[in-house]
Design a protein around this motif. Structure first.
Motif, mmCIF file in Angstrom:
data_model
loop_
_atom_site.group_PDB
_atom_site.id
_atom_site.type_symbol
_atom_site.label_atom_id
_atom_site.label_comp_id
_atom_site.label_asym_id
_atom_site.label_seq_id
_atom_site.Cartn_x
_atom_site.Cartn_y
_atom_site.Cartn_z
ATOM 1 N N GLN A 266 0.818 -1.220 0.000
ATOM 2 C CA GLN A 266 0.000 0.000 0.000
ATOM 3 C C GLN A 266 0.851 1.269 0.000
ATOM 4 O O GLN A 266 0.328 2.367 0.206
ATOM 5 N N LEU A 267 2.158 1.134 -0.243
ATOM 6 C CA LEU A 267 3.025 2.315 -0.249
ATOM 7 C C LEU A 267 2.640 3.323 -1.324
ATOM 8 O O LEU A 267 2.672 4.542 -1.065
ATOM 9 N N PRO A 268 2.256 2.923 -2.550
ATOM 10 C CA PRO A 268 1.827 3.939 -3.538
ATOM 11 C C PRO A 268 0.633 4.763 -3.068
ATOM 12 O O PRO A 268 0.590 5.981 -3.289
ATOM 13 N N ASP A 269 -0.341 4.121 -2.387
ATOM 14 C CA ASP A 269 -1.482 4.895 -1.877
ATOM 15 C C ASP A 269 -1.029 5.885 -0.812
ATOM 16 O O ASP A 269 -1.527 7.023 -0.751
ATOM 17 N N LEU A 270 -0.095 5.479 0.007
ATOM 18 C CA LEU A 270 0.430 6.379 1.028
ATOM 19 C C LEU A 270 1.130 7.574 0.393
ATOM 20 O O LEU A 270 0.975 8.721 0.841
ATOM 21 N N LEU A 271 1.891 7.335 -0.663
ATOM 22 C CA LEU A 271 2.583 8.431 -1.339
ATOM 23 C C LEU A 271 1.593 9.381 -1.996
ATOM 24 O O LEU A 271 1.824 10.605 -2.033
ATOM 25 N N ASP A 272 0.474 8.840 -2.514
ATOM 26 C CA ASP A 272 -0.538 9.710 -3.125
ATOM 27 C C ASP A 272 -1.141 10.658 -2.096
ATOM 28 O O ASP A 272 -1.370 11.844 -2.374
ATOM 29 N N THR A 273 -1.411 10.134 -0.896
ATOM 30 C CA THR A 273 -1.962 11.012 0.145
ATOM 31 C C THR A 273 -0.954 12.083 0.572
ATOM 32 O O THR A 273 -1.337 13.209 0.896
ATOM 33 N N CYS A 274 0.326 11.741 0.554
ATOM 34 C CA CYS A 274 1.349 12.728 0.883
ATOM 35 C C CYS A 274 1.411 13.812 -0.191
ATOM 36 O O CYS A 274 1.589 15.006 0.118
ATOM 37 N N VAL A 275 1.281 13.418 -1.450
ATOM 38 C CA VAL A 275 1.287 14.395 -2.540
ATOM 39 C C VAL A 275 0.101 15.337 -2.415
ATOM 40 O O VAL A 275 0.215 16.554 -2.640
ATOM 41 N N GLU A 276 -1.067 14.779 -2.026
ATOM 42 C CA GLU A 276 -2.239 15.627 -1.839
ATOM 43 C C GLU A 276 -2.017 16.642 -0.736
ATOM 44 O O GLU A 276 -2.620 17.719 -0.743
ATOM 45 N N ALA A 277 -1.169 16.303 0.262
ATOM 46 C CA ALA A 277 -0.862 17.233 1.345
ATOM 47 C C ALA A 277 0.268 18.178 1.001
ATOM 48 O O ALA A 277 0.665 19.001 1.846
ATOM 49 N N GLY A 278 0.816 18.086 -0.204
ATOM 50 C CA GLY A 278 1.870 18.995 -0.626
ATOM 51 C C GLY A 278 3.265 18.475 -0.410
ATOM 52 O O GLY A 278 4.229 19.242 -0.511
ATOM 53 N N LEU A 279 3.430 17.177 -0.124
ATOM 54 C CA LEU A 279 4.753 16.598 0.097
ATOM 55 C C LEU A 279 5.079 15.652 -1.055
ATOM 56 O O LEU A 279 4.367 14.671 -1.298
ATOM 57 N N LYS A 280 6.136 15.965 -1.781
ATOM 58 C CA LYS A 280 6.583 15.115 -2.886
ATOM 59 C C LYS A 280 7.593 14.106 -2.355
ATOM 60 O O LYS A 280 8.590 14.484 -1.738
ATOM 61 N N VAL A 281 7.341 12.830 -2.625
ATOM 62 C CA VAL A 281 8.160 11.750 -2.080
ATOM 63 C C VAL A 281 8.702 10.917 -3.233
ATOM 64 O O VAL A 281 7.955 10.508 -4.127
ATOM 65 N N SER A 282 10.010 10.695 -3.191
ATOM 66 C CA SER A 282 10.651 9.799 -4.171
ATOM 67 C C SER A 282 11.042 8.498 -3.460
ATOM 68 O O SER A 282 11.466 8.519 -2.302
ATOM 69 N N VAL A 283 10.898 7.383 -4.177
ATOM 70 C CA VAL A 283 11.147 6.063 -3.589
ATOM 71 C C VAL A 283 12.241 5.376 -4.380
ATOM 72 O O VAL A 283 12.199 5.336 -5.631
ATOM 73 N N GLU A 284 13.227 4.826 -3.671
ATOM 74 C CA GLU A 284 14.289 4.027 -4.272
ATOM 75 C C GLU A 284 14.260 2.631 -3.637
ATOM 76 O O GLU A 284 14.202 2.496 -2.418
ATOM 77 N N VAL A 285 14.309 1.623 -4.499
ATOM 78 C CA VAL A 285 14.311 0.236 -4.037
ATOM 79 C C VAL A 285 15.591 -0.417 -4.534
ATOM 80 O O VAL A 285 15.862 -0.436 -5.742
ATOM 81 N N HIS A 286 16.395 -0.922 -3.618
ATOM 82 C CA HIS A 286 17.643 -1.596 -3.941
ATOM 83 C C HIS A 286 17.532 -3.064 -3.538
ATOM 84 O O HIS A 286 17.008 -3.397 -2.473
ATOM 85 N N GLY A 287 18.041 -3.907 -4.374
ATOM 86 C CA GLY A 287 17.942 -5.336 -4.117
ATOM 87 C C GLY A 287 16.621 -5.883 -4.637
ATOM 88 O O GLY A 287 15.737 -5.148 -5.108
#
Length: 395
Positions: A266-287
């Motif tokens: 559910q991390l993409p949904d969490l990031l969408d809610t953060c964007v709606e609040a004005g916070l831009k979040v970038s995600v990096e996945v290693h491994g």
């Protein structure tokens, strides 16, 4: 009163009369047998009467153990004065009284009374048995030794019973402590869940409301759009609260209406809610991402959620970075935001609530490590490492 205790009381009341009767029979048979072999030197029936008096006194051995011991000692000394050899059969009532004293009294009282009774038996053996005065072992050591041996055995039984009672009490205290510890742990778990659910949505709602207020004049259309998202955020908060409270109120652990616990899926949904609040979040996945069991998956999700919530509430920046690194043994999560060192110090001061504490408790409960603090180059960073094969991480 329970049935078990009633049975014990009834059996004890019946047993209080059985023992004196049995000891009187043994003492009387010993007197009669001795009188049969030595008919001219002994007064048999006075000895039987003394044995009866000593046996009757045993009825009060639990209520008056010291008085009963004195009566039985005097009766036994009287039998010695009549010429009876003080054998364990003749001394049966005295030994029973001495055993009761050792069980019900302390160590000093037991050995004082035993010494007095042994001295009496020694006097009776040496001074009051003229026919056997030449044999020291029979007339002195034998009766004294039986009295002291009985006192030692009764003391041993008393100590064993006290030890058993203390052990039961200790185990009971341990069970109570364990129960209290489990209650405290459950309360902390509930507090973490409520904090993570409510604080996240309220922080987003506060950020959306603040952004809409700033854009109300310069960009009314965008302000209206943000307010539309605000109603969705508050509705989601109410749904999460209702689900959490419903989970706490259910009487059993089985329910078909419960939704699965959130996870990194559910991390993409969490990031969408953060964007709606004005916070831009970038995600990096290693491994290579791995399938996590529900307990660890929920912990990882809550760490990211709370860290982004703190950025939304406290950080003077509109961007954040989430880094997930999978290895064979653990999963590391890093949530960081940019800013000046002064902003990082201010963010640290503002985060004195339960957010960081709850994140640390979650990570430590899973067997991992946790760190949160200002970055040297500015901004704030939350870092944790979760073991993928630790049994404590299991749900």
């Amino acid at each position: 009163m329970s049935t078990v205790w009633r049975r014990r009381i009834k059996s004890r009341s019946r047993g209080s009369g059985v023992l004196p009767a049995a000891l009187f029979v043994v003492t009387a048979m010993s007197c009669l047998t001795t009188g049969w072999f030595v008919p001219d030197q002994l007064l048999v029936w006075p000895g039987v009467l003394l044995g009866l008096a000593a046996a009757v006194a045993l009825v009060w051995r639990r209520r008056r153990p010291l008085a009963v011991l004195a009566v039985t000692a005097l009766c036994t000394m009287g039998m010695g004065a009549l010429g009876f050899l003080l054998t364990p059969f003749i001394m049966g009532p005295l030994l029973a009284a001495q055993y009761c004293v050792a069980l019900s009294r302390g160590r000093s009282t037991t050995w004082y009374s035993a010494s007095a009774a042994a001295a009496g038996m020694g006097v009776a053996g040496l001074g009051l048995t003229p026919s056997l005065r030449g044999s020291m072992f029979i007339v002195f050591i034998n009766p004294v030794g039986w009295v002291l041996l009985t006192a030692a055995f009764g003391s041993y039984v008393r100590v064993r019973r006290e030890y058993a009672a203390a052990r039961v009490e200790h185990q009971e205290r341990e069970r109570e402590e364990l129960a209290r510890h489990r209650v405290v742990q459950e309360r902390m778990r509930i507090a973490r869940e409520l904090h993570d659910v409510v604080a996240h949505h309220l922080a987003l709602a506060n950020a959306q409301a603040g952004t809409a207020a700033r854009l109300a004049r310069s960009d009314p259309a965008q302000a209206v759009e943000i307010l539309e998202h605000l109603s969705g955020t508050t509705a989601e908060a109410m749904r999460e609260m209702k689900r959490t409270v419903g989970l706490l109120r259910q009487e059993s652990d089985t329910s078909q209406d419960l939704l699965p616990a959130p996870g990194l899926e559910q991390l993409p949904d969490l990031l969408d809610t953060c964007v709606e609040a004005g916070l831009k979040v970038s995600v990096e996945v290693h491994g290579e991402p791995r399938v996590l069991h529900p307990g660890l998956n929920l912990t990882a999700y809550r760490i990211v959620q709370e860290a982004l919530t703190n950025v939304t509430k406290h950080a003077a920046t509109g961007t954040a970075r989430v880094r997930l690194a999978y290895t064979l043994s653990d999963l590391t999560i890093t949530v960081a935001n940019d800013g000046s060192p002064r902003d990082a110090i201010c963010q640290r001061r503002n985060e004195r609530g339960f957010g960081l504490v709850g994140m640390g408790e979650r990570v430590f409960a899973a067997g991992g490590s946790f760190h949160a603090g200002p970055r040297p180059q500015g901004g704030f960073e939350v870092f944790c490492s979760l073991p993928l094969n630790d049994e404590r991480s299991a749900p």
